[in-house]
Design an enzyme around this catalytic site. Structure first.
Site, short mmCIF file in Angstrom:
data_model
loop_
_atom_site.label_atom_id
_atom_site.label_comp_id
_atom_site.label_asym_id
_atom_site.label_seq_id
_atom_site.Cartn_x
_atom_site.Cartn_y
_atom_site.Cartn_z
N ASN A 145 121.20 49.14 67.37
CA ASN A 145 121.85 49.63 68.63
C ASN A 145 120.85 50.74 69.27
O ASN A 145 120.98 50.79 70.80
CB ASN A 145 123.14 50.40 68.26
CG ASN A 145 123.13 51.33 66.98
OD1 ASN A 145 121.88 51.44 66.22
ND2 ASN A 145 124.13 52.27 67.09
N GLU A 243 122.24 56.80 57.16
CA GLU A 243 123.03 57.17 58.16
C GLU A 243 123.91 56.20 58.65
O GLU A 243 123.48 55.11 58.95
CB GLU A 243 121.90 57.59 59.41
CG GLU A 243 122.60 58.42 60.55
CD GLU A 243 123.08 57.63 61.51
OE1 GLU A 243 124.45 57.30 61.37
OE2 GLU A 243 122.40 57.34 62.63
N CYS A 277 126.40 55.03 66.49
CA CYS A 277 127.01 55.67 65.17
C CYS A 277 127.61 56.84 65.57
O CYS A 277 128.84 57.05 64.81
CB CYS A 277 125.79 55.81 64.06
SG CYS A 277 124.55 56.85 64.93
N GLU A 454 118.34 63.74 59.67
CA GLU A 454 117.06 63.20 60.64
C GLU A 454 117.22 64.55 61.78
O GLU A 454 118.09 65.16 61.85
CB GLU A 454 117.31 61.86 61.01
CG GLU A 454 117.34 60.90 59.85
CD GLU A 454 117.17 59.80 60.28
OE1 GLU A 454 115.98 59.06 60.45
OE2 GLU A 454 118.02 58.83 60.23
P1 NAD Z 1 123.73 46.30 58.62
O1 NAD Z 1 123.86 47.46 58.30
O2 NAD Z 1 123.91 45.02 57.98
O3 NAD Z 1 122.27 46.30 59.46
C1 NAD Z 1 121.27 47.36 59.59
C2 NAD Z 1 119.89 46.84 59.22
O4 NAD Z 1 120.05 46.85 57.77
C3 NAD Z 1 119.28 45.76 59.86
O5 NAD Z 1 117.95 45.92 59.78
C4 NAD Z 1 119.29 44.71 58.54
O6 NAD Z 1 118.41 43.62 58.49
C5 NAD Z 1 119.32 45.47 57.46
N1 NAD Z 1 120.02 45.13 56.25
C6 NAD Z 1 120.84 44.12 56.16
N2 NAD Z 1 121.21 43.92 54.85
C7 NAD Z 1 120.21 44.56 54.05
C8 NAD Z 1 120.01 44.85 52.73
N3 NAD Z 1 120.85 44.14 51.78
N4 NAD Z 1 118.98 45.56 52.31
C9 NAD Z 1 117.96 46.10 53.40
N5 NAD Z 1 118.39 46.17 54.39
C10 NAD Z 1 119.43 45.17 55.00
O7 NAD Z 1 124.45 46.37 60.08
P2 NAD Z 1 124.88 44.95 61.05
O8 NAD Z 1 125.42 43.75 60.31
O9 NAD Z 1 123.89 44.79 61.94
O10 NAD Z 1 126.35 45.65 61.87
C11 NAD Z 1 127.53 45.61 61.11
C12 NAD Z 1 128.17 46.93 61.50
O11 NAD Z 1 127.41 47.85 61.05
C13 NAD Z 1 128.45 47.32 62.77
O12 NAD Z 1 129.61 46.36 63.42
C14 NAD Z 1 128.45 48.63 62.86
O13 NAD Z 1 129.78 49.05 62.71
C15 NAD Z 1 127.75 49.01 61.71
N6 NAD Z 1 126.17 49.76 62.22
C16 NAD Z 1 126.07 50.95 62.40
C17 NAD Z 1 124.88 51.60 62.67
C18 NAD Z 1 124.97 53.08 63.01
O14 NAD Z 1 123.93 53.40 63.77
N7 NAD Z 1 125.16 53.89 61.88
C19 NAD Z 1 124.11 50.63 63.40
C20 NAD Z 1 124.39 49.27 63.50
C21 NAD Z 1 125.39 48.91 62.93
#
Ligand code: NAD
Length: 473
Positions: A145, A243, A277, A454
């Site tokens: 995002n 976060e 977020c 952060e």
């Molecule tokens: P996610 O948490 O799966 O992904 C975030 C990051 O983590 C990405 O770089 C991803 O490749 C990495 N990741 C995924 N699985 C991992 C693992 N097992 N070990 C280490 N890294 C890993 O989020 P998403 O699937 O892209 O989005 C799903 C939901 O997460 C969204 O709908 C939203 O609700 C939430 N989200 C929150 C934020 C925030 O800023 N807090 C940002 C993105 C998504």
């Protein structure tokens, strides 16, 4: 990818497509790293930590970070366009993000030579003092995002404190992190100090957080992935900053400046199509001003036209088909439970962008506290309205989810605002301006929103360890 200053393919040769969310068209490819690539990146960062980087003085580290800020600004237009193309966000928002990313490097540049320890008085027979040492190789797992700005938020303080870094951007938005690696090298960062590996979460992110040579993981993303990251870091006793998003309230009391509250609420939920977020995704409003707020919010939401981010529309697409389906699923579920849809509530097609991922700006009204859309993070342009009968009830309702990232309040009564600030479960509180603050204001969560801070000087605490040296003399 960028490992040891070289542009490299993944050892397995696989690639990932990156899409323009406004059209669904493929706009680029980047490598899909696996655990072998992760090993290469981490061992490179470790070598740099024990080698060239150690002999760079703290003042020179600061100069490198300042040059990075200047180079980001020089390239701001290209970076913003790429970020808009990959993430879908309106161009003005991407420009703001790129400037903020430069700002992080500038802010922490100033700290690089000011991280100093204490001397501890133990009496005339002893001398005791502390050193601030880097923690080591840090991992940075980045969401889609806010791609460049989240990378800068973690990498800048990590480098300022003398650490090295391995960055794993999100698989939807990797391009600007890769460009940042080149910019850092141009700014004079020794090769290997910041490596960027691209790939899927389970294939690249998982092995990175589990790597025994990683000393600290800074993770931004979803709650389930955050828990997985924390467990895997625990196996080698690495520290973590998590976060994890929120369901943050914008509280509007009866005595509020309604103009300011309307503007604040719109920005809180529709910035980056609600994929923030710290979005204010719940409006908690006192009953006596509820109708007035809705009369103002609904037409304003309906006037937000959707379009391609490069045309700088009020609202862009959401990141992906999956995210669109997830938002639609939440809203359909709410409708099936007879929730009142004040406006929006569906997927929309935008002219000449049939393959795009667009959701109408939506407001769901008069929701009970136990409604799913009130309790869970939707991560889309969906505002959930909750009506309360007193400032005390507003605090209880604000605290009524498992999250605790940010909270906003609009009221002319400053004592009431400060009582709310005292009692609300949140890492940061905005009084009379949602999203007030910036690079210098500490940011992070409580409850399921995570922990660690952060931004600001508080962020540096994750990136150094205190060594105490005591001598009998
Ligand atoms: P996610 O948490 O799966 O992904 C975030 C990051 O983590 C990405 O770089 C991803 O490749 C990495 N990741 C995924 N699985 C991992 C693992 N097992 N070990 C280490 N890294 C890993 O989020 P998403 O699937 O892209 O989005 C799903 C939901 O997460 C969204 O709908 C939203 O609700 C939430 N989200 C929150 C934020 C925030 O800023 N807090 C940002 C993105 C998504």
């Amino acid at each position: 990818m960028v490992i040891g200053g070289d542009h490299v393919e993944a050892a397995g040769g696989r690639m990932i497509e990156t899409l323009d969310p406004a059209t669904g068209h493929v706009i680029g490819h980047f490598p899909a790293a696996d655990s072998g690539d992760v090993d290469r990146a981490v061992s490179n960062s470790r070598k740099a930590l024990k080698g060239d980087w150690q002999s760079v003085t703290p003042a020179e580290r600061g100069r490198i970070l300042n040059r990075t800020a200047a180079l980001i600004r020089n390239d701001a237009d290209r970076l913003a366009r790429i970020e808009t193309l990959e993430s879908g966000k309106p161009l003005r928002e991407a420009r703001g993000d790129i400037e903020t990313a430069a700002g992080y490097f500038e802010y922490y540049a100033g700290m690089a030579d000011k991280l100093q320890g204490d001397s501890i008085p133990l009496g005339k027979d002893f001398m005791s003092f502390t050193l601030h040492e880097p923690v080591g190789v840090t991992a940075h797992i980045i969401p889609w995002n806010f791609p460049l700005v989240t990378t800068a938020r973690g990498v800048a303080p990590a480098l300022a404190a003398g650490n090295t870094a391995v960055v794993k951007p999100a698989e939807q938005t990797s391009l600007t992190s890769l460009i940042l690696a080149d910019i850092l090298e141009q700014a004079g960062l020794p090769k290997g100090v910041c490596n960027v590996i691209t790939g899927y979460g389970n294939e690249a992110g998982g092995p990175l957080t589990a790597h025994p040579d990683i000393a600290h993981v800074t993770f931004t993303g979803s709650v389930p992935t955050g828990k997985t990251v924390m467990k895997s870091a625990a196996d080698h006793v690495a520290s973590v900053t998590l976060e994890l998003g929120g369901k943050s309230p914008v509280v509007v009391l009866a005595d509020a400046d309604i103009d300011a509250a309307v503007e604040g609420t719109l920005k809180a939920i529709y910035l980056n199509a609600g994929q923030v977020c710290s979005a204010g995704s719940r409006l908690v409003v006192e009953r006596s001003v509820h109708a007035q707020m809705m009369d103002r919010l609904v037409p304003r939401a309906e006037a937000l036209t959707l379009g391609h981010g490069l045309d700088d529309p009020p609202l862009g697409p959401v990141i992906s088909a999956d995210q669109l389906a997830r938002i639609d699923g939440y809203v359909r579920g709410a409708k099936s439970r007879s929730v009142k849809v004040a406006t929006g509530g569906s997927i929309v097609e935008v002219d000449s962008m049939e393959g795009g991922f667009f959701f109408a700006p939506t407001i769901l009204d008069d929701l009970p506290i136990d409604e799913v859309v009130v309790q869970e993070e939707i991560f889309g342009p969906v505002l959930c309205v909750q009506i309360v009968d007193s400032p005390e009830e507003a605090i209880a309702v604000a605290n009524g989810t498992e999250f605790g990232l940010v909270a906003g309040i609009y009221t002319r009564d400053i004592a009431r605002a400060l009582r709310f600030a005292r009692d609300v479960d949140a890492g940061q509180v905005f009084i009379n301006q949602f999203f007030a603050g910036g690079i210098a204001t500490p940011f992070g969560g409580t409850k399921n929103s995570g922990f660690g801070r952060e931004k600001g000087l508080a962020a540096l605490a994750s990136y150094f360890q205190v060594k105490c040296i005591t001598a009998r003399i």
